[in-house]
Write an enzyme that holds these catalytic residues in place. Structure first.
Site: not given
Ligand code: 13P
Length: 281
Positions: A228, A231, A82-83, A207
Protein backbone atom coordinates in the site's frame (compact mmCIF):
# COMPACT_ATOMS: atom_id res chain seq x y z
CA UNK A 1 -8.72 -7.07 -18.20
CA UNK A 2 -10.20 -4.12 -16.30
CA UNK A 3 -12.18 -4.58 -13.07
CA UNK A 4 -11.11 -7.69 -11.13
CA UNK A 5 -10.81 -8.84 -7.51
CA UNK A 6 -7.50 -9.73 -5.84
CA UNK A 7 -7.61 -13.50 -6.38
CA UNK A 8 -5.81 -13.94 -9.71
CA UNK A 9 -3.66 -10.86 -9.19
CA UNK A 10 -2.17 -12.14 -5.97
CA UNK A 11 -1.89 -15.72 -7.23
CA UNK A 12 0.16 -14.58 -10.21
CA UNK A 13 2.25 -12.32 -7.99
CA UNK A 14 3.03 -15.38 -5.85
CA UNK A 15 3.90 -17.52 -8.88
CA UNK A 16 6.19 -14.90 -10.42
CA UNK A 17 7.50 -13.37 -7.19
CA UNK A 18 6.41 -9.73 -7.36
CA UNK A 19 3.96 -7.49 -5.48
CA UNK A 20 0.91 -5.56 -6.68
CA UNK A 21 0.83 -1.88 -5.72
CA UNK A 22 -2.34 -0.71 -4.00
CA UNK A 23 -2.40 3.04 -4.49
CA UNK A 24 -4.61 5.36 -2.44
CA UNK A 25 -6.62 7.87 -4.44
CA UNK A 26 -8.52 10.87 -3.12
CA UNK A 27 -9.67 12.55 -6.33
CA UNK A 28 -9.87 12.22 -10.11
CA UNK A 29 -6.32 13.42 -10.75
CA UNK A 30 -4.89 10.67 -8.54
CA UNK A 31 -7.01 8.04 -10.31
CA UNK A 32 -5.92 9.25 -13.76
CA UNK A 33 -2.22 9.36 -12.82
CA UNK A 34 -2.30 5.88 -11.25
CA UNK A 35 -4.07 4.21 -14.18
CA UNK A 36 -1.87 5.97 -16.73
CA UNK A 37 1.27 4.58 -15.07
CA UNK A 38 -0.18 1.07 -14.78
CA UNK A 39 -1.24 1.01 -18.42
CA UNK A 40 2.08 2.34 -19.64
CA UNK A 41 4.04 -0.28 -17.66
CA UNK A 42 1.46 -3.02 -18.33
CA UNK A 43 1.08 -3.66 -14.61
CA UNK A 44 -1.86 -4.96 -12.57
CA UNK A 45 -2.76 -2.40 -9.95
CA UNK A 46 -5.19 -1.65 -7.13
CA UNK A 47 -7.02 1.62 -6.51
CA UNK A 48 -7.95 2.09 -2.85
CA UNK A 49 -9.47 4.56 -0.43
CA UNK A 50 -9.57 4.16 3.35
CA UNK A 51 -12.74 4.62 5.39
CA UNK A 52 -10.93 7.32 7.38
CA UNK A 53 -10.57 9.43 4.22
CA UNK A 54 -14.24 9.36 3.23
CA UNK A 55 -14.93 12.66 4.99
CA UNK A 56 -12.63 14.17 2.39
CA UNK A 57 -13.79 12.13 -0.61
CA UNK A 58 -17.31 10.69 -0.10
CA UNK A 59 -17.60 7.06 -1.16
CA UNK A 60 -20.76 7.79 -3.19
CA UNK A 61 -18.68 10.11 -5.41
CA UNK A 62 -15.15 8.69 -5.45
CA UNK A 63 -16.30 5.04 -5.54
CA UNK A 64 -18.10 5.15 -8.92
CA UNK A 65 -15.17 7.14 -10.37
CA UNK A 66 -12.66 4.49 -9.23
CA UNK A 67 -14.89 1.74 -10.67
CA UNK A 68 -15.35 3.52 -14.03
CA UNK A 69 -11.60 4.02 -14.33
CA UNK A 70 -10.99 0.34 -13.55
CA UNK A 71 -13.56 -0.86 -16.10
CA UNK A 72 -12.02 1.34 -18.81
CA UNK A 73 -8.42 0.33 -18.07
CA UNK A 74 -6.40 -1.92 -20.36
CA UNK A 75 -4.80 -3.66 -17.35
CA UNK A 76 -6.39 -5.58 -14.44
CA UNK A 77 -7.49 -3.17 -11.70
CA UNK A 78 -9.00 -4.13 -8.33
CA UNK A 79 -10.99 -1.45 -6.51
CA UNK A 80 -10.48 -1.76 -2.77
CA UNK A 81 -11.86 -0.26 0.43
CA UNK A 82 -8.78 0.23 2.61
CA UNK A 83 -8.99 0.11 6.43
CA UNK A 84 -12.73 -0.54 6.62
CA UNK A 85 -13.75 0.04 10.23
CA UNK A 86 -17.51 -0.57 10.18
CA UNK A 87 -19.42 -3.36 8.47
CA UNK A 88 -22.07 -0.97 7.02
CA UNK A 89 -19.32 1.01 5.22
CA UNK A 90 -17.83 -2.23 3.90
CA UNK A 91 -21.25 -3.36 2.69
CA UNK A 92 -21.85 -0.02 1.00
CA UNK A 93 -18.54 -0.32 -0.89
CA UNK A 94 -19.55 -3.83 -2.01
CA UNK A 95 -22.99 -2.57 -3.07
CA UNK A 96 -21.25 0.07 -5.21
CA UNK A 97 -19.23 -2.68 -6.90
CA UNK A 98 -15.89 -2.62 -5.04
CA UNK A 99 -14.11 -5.89 -5.77
CA UNK A 100 -12.10 -5.95 -2.58
CA UNK A 101 -12.53 -4.78 1.01
CA UNK A 102 -10.36 -4.61 4.10
CA UNK A 103 -11.61 -4.96 7.64
CA UNK A 104 -9.15 -3.34 10.04
CA UNK A 105 -9.58 -5.03 13.40
CA UNK A 106 -6.16 -4.03 14.67
CA UNK A 107 -7.66 -2.02 17.52
CA UNK A 108 -9.97 -4.78 18.84
CA UNK A 109 -9.15 -8.07 20.60
CA UNK A 110 -7.85 -10.99 18.52
CA UNK A 111 -11.12 -12.90 19.08
CA UNK A 112 -13.27 -9.92 17.99
CA UNK A 113 -10.96 -9.34 15.00
CA UNK A 114 -11.43 -12.98 13.97
CA UNK A 115 -15.23 -12.85 14.38
CA UNK A 116 -15.75 -9.63 12.42
CA UNK A 117 -13.24 -10.66 9.75
CA UNK A 118 -15.20 -13.90 9.22
CA UNK A 119 -18.40 -11.87 8.84
CA UNK A 120 -16.71 -9.52 6.33
CA UNK A 121 -15.25 -12.42 4.34
CA UNK A 122 -18.66 -14.11 4.06
CA UNK A 123 -20.13 -10.82 2.88
CA UNK A 124 -17.34 -10.09 0.39
CA UNK A 125 -17.46 -13.57 -1.09
CA UNK A 126 -21.23 -13.24 -1.65
CA UNK A 127 -20.39 -10.35 -3.97
CA UNK A 128 -17.54 -12.20 -5.70
CA UNK A 129 -15.14 -9.81 -3.95
CA UNK A 130 -12.03 -10.54 -1.86
CA UNK A 131 -11.19 -9.55 1.71
CA UNK A 132 -8.08 -8.35 3.54
CA UNK A 133 -7.60 -8.17 7.30
CA UNK A 134 -4.87 -6.88 9.62
CA UNK A 135 -3.20 -8.49 12.55
CA UNK A 136 -0.79 -6.74 14.83
CA UNK A 137 -0.76 -3.00 14.50
CA UNK A 138 0.99 -1.06 11.74
CA UNK A 139 2.52 2.10 13.21
CA UNK A 140 1.45 5.64 12.34
CA UNK A 141 -2.14 6.21 11.33
CA UNK A 142 -4.02 5.89 8.10
CA UNK A 143 -6.75 8.30 9.25
CA UNK A 144 -4.57 11.16 10.48
CA UNK A 145 -5.14 10.37 14.19
CA UNK A 146 -2.26 10.40 16.62
CA UNK A 147 -2.11 6.71 17.45
CA UNK A 148 1.53 6.02 16.68
CA UNK A 149 1.95 2.74 18.57
CA UNK A 150 3.24 -0.21 16.63
CA UNK A 151 2.69 -3.81 17.69
CA UNK A 152 4.57 -6.31 15.58
CA UNK A 153 2.37 -9.21 14.43
CA UNK A 154 2.79 -12.21 16.76
CA UNK A 155 3.50 -15.25 14.56
CA UNK A 156 1.26 -17.62 16.53
CA UNK A 157 -1.66 -15.14 16.41
CA UNK A 158 -1.25 -14.82 12.64
CA UNK A 159 -1.29 -18.59 12.24
CA UNK A 160 -4.47 -18.93 14.33
CA UNK A 161 -6.05 -15.97 12.54
CA UNK A 162 -5.42 -17.47 9.11
CA UNK A 163 -6.53 -20.97 10.08
CA UNK A 164 -9.81 -19.67 11.52
CA UNK A 165 -10.65 -17.10 8.83
CA UNK A 166 -8.96 -18.21 5.56
CA UNK A 167 -8.82 -14.51 4.66
CA UNK A 168 -7.69 -13.67 1.08
CA UNK A 169 -4.87 -11.33 2.15
CA UNK A 170 -3.37 -10.46 5.53
CA UNK A 171 -1.67 -7.18 6.47
CA UNK A 172 1.18 -7.66 8.90
CA UNK A 173 3.13 -5.31 11.15
CA UNK A 174 6.89 -5.83 10.85
CA UNK A 175 8.21 -2.37 11.71
CA UNK A 176 6.35 -0.64 8.88
CA UNK A 177 4.29 2.51 9.57
CA UNK A 178 1.80 4.75 7.79
CA UNK A 179 2.89 8.28 6.94
CA UNK A 180 6.39 9.71 6.89
CA UNK A 181 9.01 7.61 8.72
CA UNK A 182 10.78 9.71 11.35
CA UNK A 183 13.93 7.60 10.91
CA UNK A 184 14.80 4.88 8.39
CA UNK A 185 12.38 1.95 8.92
CA UNK A 186 13.92 -1.14 10.51
CA UNK A 187 11.86 -3.91 9.00
CA UNK A 188 11.82 -7.25 10.83
CA UNK A 189 12.61 -9.63 7.96
CA UNK A 190 13.02 -12.63 10.28
CA UNK A 191 9.47 -12.11 11.55
CA UNK A 192 8.20 -11.78 7.97
CA UNK A 193 9.86 -15.07 6.99
CA UNK A 194 8.16 -16.83 9.93
CA UNK A 195 4.79 -15.24 9.10
CA UNK A 196 5.05 -16.37 5.49
CA UNK A 197 5.62 -19.97 6.65
CA UNK A 198 2.47 -20.13 8.81
CA UNK A 199 0.05 -17.93 6.85
CA UNK A 200 -1.20 -19.69 3.73
CA UNK A 201 -2.27 -16.56 1.90
CA UNK A 202 -0.85 -13.34 0.44
CA UNK A 203 0.82 -11.02 2.93
CA UNK A 204 0.30 -7.26 2.67
CA UNK A 205 2.72 -4.47 3.56
CA UNK A 206 1.09 -1.18 4.59
CA UNK A 207 3.06 2.05 4.97
CA UNK A 208 4.89 1.69 1.66
CA UNK A 209 6.02 5.33 1.51
CA UNK A 210 9.65 5.78 2.50
CA UNK A 211 10.74 2.13 2.23
CA UNK A 212 13.79 1.61 0.01
CA UNK A 213 13.69 -0.40 -3.22
CA UNK A 214 16.09 -2.87 -1.63
CA UNK A 215 13.79 -3.42 1.35
CA UNK A 216 10.71 -3.72 -0.89
CA UNK A 217 12.51 -6.44 -2.84
CA UNK A 218 13.52 -8.28 0.35
CA UNK A 219 9.89 -8.17 1.52
CA UNK A 220 8.72 -9.50 -1.85
CA UNK A 221 11.23 -12.33 -1.70
CA UNK A 222 9.81 -13.17 1.75
CA UNK A 223 6.17 -13.33 0.64
CA UNK A 224 4.73 -9.79 0.49
CA UNK A 225 2.29 -9.71 -2.48
CA UNK A 226 0.45 -6.40 -2.03
CA UNK A 227 2.01 -3.09 -0.99
CA UNK A 228 0.00 0.00 0.00
CA UNK A 229 1.23 3.47 -0.93
CA UNK A 230 -0.31 6.84 -0.19
CA UNK A 231 1.92 9.45 1.50
CA UNK A 232 4.57 9.32 -1.24
CA UNK A 233 1.95 10.36 -3.82
CA UNK A 234 0.63 13.22 -1.69
CA UNK A 235 4.14 14.47 -0.96
CA UNK A 236 5.04 14.23 -4.62
CA UNK A 237 2.04 16.39 -5.55
CA UNK A 238 3.08 18.99 -2.98
CA UNK A 239 6.70 18.99 -4.16
CA UNK A 240 5.78 19.25 -7.86
CA UNK A 241 3.29 22.04 -7.13
CA UNK A 242 6.01 24.03 -5.36
CA UNK A 243 8.24 23.61 -8.41
CA UNK A 244 5.37 24.70 -10.67
CA UNK A 245 4.76 27.79 -8.52
CA UNK A 246 8.45 28.69 -8.73
CA UNK A 247 8.79 28.12 -12.46
CA UNK A 248 5.41 29.58 -13.41
CA UNK A 249 4.22 31.94 -10.63
CA UNK A 250 1.03 32.82 -12.56
CA UNK A 251 0.03 29.13 -13.00
CA UNK A 252 -3.68 28.45 -13.32
CA UNK A 253 -5.93 25.64 -12.07
CA UNK A 254 -5.46 23.53 -15.22
CA UNK A 255 -1.69 23.74 -14.81
CA UNK A 256 -2.14 22.59 -11.23
CA UNK A 257 -4.37 19.59 -12.03
CA UNK A 258 -1.99 18.45 -14.77
CA UNK A 259 0.87 18.81 -12.33
CA UNK A 260 -1.00 16.61 -9.81
CA UNK A 261 -1.75 13.93 -12.42
CA UNK A 262 1.88 13.90 -13.49
CA UNK A 263 3.19 13.71 -9.90
CA UNK A 264 1.02 10.67 -9.16
CA UNK A 265 1.93 9.10 -12.51
CA UNK A 266 5.67 9.42 -11.76
CA UNK A 267 5.28 8.14 -8.21
CA UNK A 268 3.19 5.15 -9.31
CA UNK A 269 5.66 4.25 -12.05
CA UNK A 270 8.56 4.24 -9.61
CA UNK A 271 6.70 1.98 -7.21
CA UNK A 272 5.52 -0.43 -9.93
CA UNK A 273 9.15 -0.85 -11.01
CA UNK A 274 10.27 -1.32 -7.41
CA UNK A 275 7.58 -4.00 -6.92
CA UNK A 276 8.58 -5.75 -10.18
CA UNK A 277 4.96 -5.82 -11.41
CA UNK A 278 5.67 -4.25 -14.82
CA UNK A 279 4.77 -6.39 -17.87
CA UNK A 280 2.69 -8.72 -15.69
CA UNK A 281 -0.75 -7.55 -16.89
P1 13P B 1 1.74 5.28 3.40
O1 13P B 1 0.88 6.51 3.48
O2 13P B 1 2.81 5.25 4.42
O3 13P B 1 2.25 5.03 2.03
O4 13P B 1 0.78 4.04 3.77
C1 13P B 1 -0.32 3.81 2.97
C2 13P B 1 -1.11 2.68 3.50
O5 13P B 1 -0.58 1.74 4.06
C3 13P B 1 -2.56 2.71 3.30
O6 13P B 1 -3.21 1.62 3.88
Amino acid sequence: MSLVNMTDMLKQAEEKNYAVGSFSVLNMEMIIGTIKAAEELKSPVMLQIAEGRLGYAPLALIGPMMLSAARAASVPVAVHLDHGLRVPTIKYALDLGFTSVMYDGSKVSLQDNIETTKQVIRLAWQYGATAEAEIGKVGGSEDGSEDLELMATPVEDAQRFYEETKVDALAVAIGNAHGVYKSAPQLQFDRLAKLDKVVGTALVLHGGSGITVEDFRKCIDLGIRKINVMTAALNRITAETKILAKEKPDFNYYDYTQCAVNAVYQNTKEHILAFRSENKA
